[in-house]
Design a protein around this motif. Sequence first.
Motif, PDB file in Angstrom:
ATOM      1  N   ILE A 158       0.780  -1.411  -0.127  1.00 55.09           N
ATOM      2  CA  ILE A 158       0.050  -0.059   0.005  1.00 55.09           C
ATOM      3  C   ILE A 158       0.902   1.180  -0.011  1.00 55.09           C
ATOM      4  O   ILE A 158       0.551   2.306  -0.801  1.00 55.09           O
ATOM      5  N   LEU A 161       2.181   1.707  -3.343  1.00 54.17           N
ATOM      6  CA  LEU A 161       1.159   2.055  -4.243  1.00 54.17           C
ATOM      7  C   LEU A 161       0.948   3.726  -4.350  1.00 54.17           C
ATOM      8  O   LEU A 161       0.781   4.460  -5.395  1.00 54.17           O
ATOM      9  N   GLU A 166      -1.576   8.778  -9.984  1.00 51.07           N
ATOM     10  CA  GLU A 166      -2.675   8.733 -10.554  1.00 51.07           C
ATOM     11  C   GLU A 166      -3.026   9.282 -11.827  1.00 51.07           C
ATOM     12  O   GLU A 166      -3.279  10.547 -11.830  1.00 51.07           O
ATOM     13  N   ARG A 174      -2.287   0.379 -12.011  1.00 48.12           N
ATOM     14  CA  ARG A 174      -2.643   0.558 -10.923  1.00 48.12           C
ATOM     15  C   ARG A 174      -3.849  -0.298 -10.459  1.00 48.12           C
ATOM     16  O   ARG A 174      -4.066  -0.900  -9.503  1.00 48.12           O
ATOM     17  N   CYS A 177      -1.905  -3.642  -9.750  1.00 49.20           N
ATOM     18  CA  CYS A 177      -1.356  -3.535  -8.195  1.00 49.20           C
ATOM     19  C   CYS A 177      -2.376  -3.634  -7.313  1.00 49.20           C
ATOM     20  O   CYS A 177      -2.452  -4.537  -6.065  1.00 49.20           O
ATOM     21  N   GLN A 178      -3.793  -3.163  -7.286  1.00 47.40           N
ATOM     22  CA  GLN A 178      -4.674  -3.131  -6.574  1.00 47.40           C
ATOM     23  C   GLN A 178      -5.442  -4.206  -6.415  1.00 47.40           C
ATOM     24  O   GLN A 178      -5.748  -4.859  -5.344  1.00 47.40           O
ATOM     25  N   ILE A 181      -3.244  -6.438  -4.426  1.00 49.04           N
ATOM     26  CA  ILE A 181      -3.438  -5.928  -2.884  1.00 49.04           C
ATOM     27  C   ILE A 181      -4.780  -6.473  -2.235  1.00 49.04           C
ATOM     28  O   ILE A 181      -4.682  -6.966  -1.250  1.00 49.04           O
ATOM     29  N   SER A 182      -5.612  -6.461  -2.936  1.00 47.89           N
ATOM     30  CA  SER A 182      -7.117  -6.895  -2.686  1.00 47.89           C
ATOM     31  C   SER A 182      -7.116  -8.385  -2.403  1.00 47.89           C
ATOM     32  O   SER A 182      -7.498  -8.776  -1.100  1.00 47.89           O
ATOM     33  N   GLN A 194     -11.402  -6.060 -10.216  1.00 48.69           N
ATOM     34  CA  GLN A 194     -10.364  -5.148 -10.845  1.00 48.69           C
ATOM     35  C   GLN A 194      -9.764  -5.960 -11.948  1.00 48.69           C
ATOM     36  O   GLN A 194      -9.070  -5.065 -12.946  1.00 48.69           O
TER      37      GLN A 194
END
Length: 230
Positions: A158, A161, A166, A174, A177-178, A181-182, A194
Motif C-alpha cells: 500500500i 502504491l 494517478e 494501478r 497492483c490494486q 493487494i485486494s 479489478q
Amino acid sequence: MGLLDFNAVSVLSGVAAVLLVAFLRLHWPFRFQYMGLLWKKNPDRLMRWLEKSYQKNRSRTVAMLDKSTCEIMAGNYEGAEKFIVEGLTACKETPTLFNQAMVHYLFYNLATVYFYSGKYEEALDVAFRVFERDRRLMGALGVVICAHARLGDVQGAIEALRILPEKRGQKELRLFCQAEISAAKGDYQQAVWQIKQIFALPYSRTMHLHRGQLEKRLEEWTKQASSHAG
C-alpha cells in the motif's frame, strides 16, 4: 581565411548536426519499440515488432531486450531469462554508455520474469534496485508493489502504491497492483472485479503482462471468492 571564421549560424548548425547524430544513434535501435507503441491494444502486433527488432538488431543488446520482452509477453519465462542473461553478458563485455543504460532495462525485465515465475523475494530485490536508479520506470514500481502483496506485506504494498502517479497512462498498472493487494487482504471479489476491468484496457505494456497471467488470477481468485462466500 574568411571561410574559417566562426559565426553564430555556423556554430548553431554544427551543434544541431551533432545533436541529430547523437539522437539517431541512441534512438534508432529502438525504432521497432516506437512503432509498437501504435499497437497498444494489439499485443500480437506489438510482439511482431519486438521480434522484428530482434531480427534486425541481432548483434546489439537492444535485440536481447526486445526479444526477452517478447518472450515475457508470450509467457515463456525461461526463454526470456536466457536472452536477459545474454544481454547482460554483452553489456558487461562491452561497457559502452549505451550498454550501461541497457543494463537498467534488462534488469527490469529480469524482475518481471522473477515475479511471474513466483520468485517474489528475488523480484522485489531486483525491482527495488531498478526503481531506486530510475524513478520514472513505473513498471519496476509495479513489480515492487505486487511482490510485497504476494509476500503478504500488505502495508508495504500500500505504501509503495502511494508513489504510483494517478494518471490515465497508469490505469492498467494501478488496477493490476490494486488487484494483487485486494487478494492479499482476502478481498477476492474486489480482486476479481479489478482484474476483469484490465481485460478491456491496453494492458500489454503493464509489466509486459501476458493474457494467461490475467486468466490465471481470475480463475484463482474467483474460486477463492466462491469458497469464502460459501
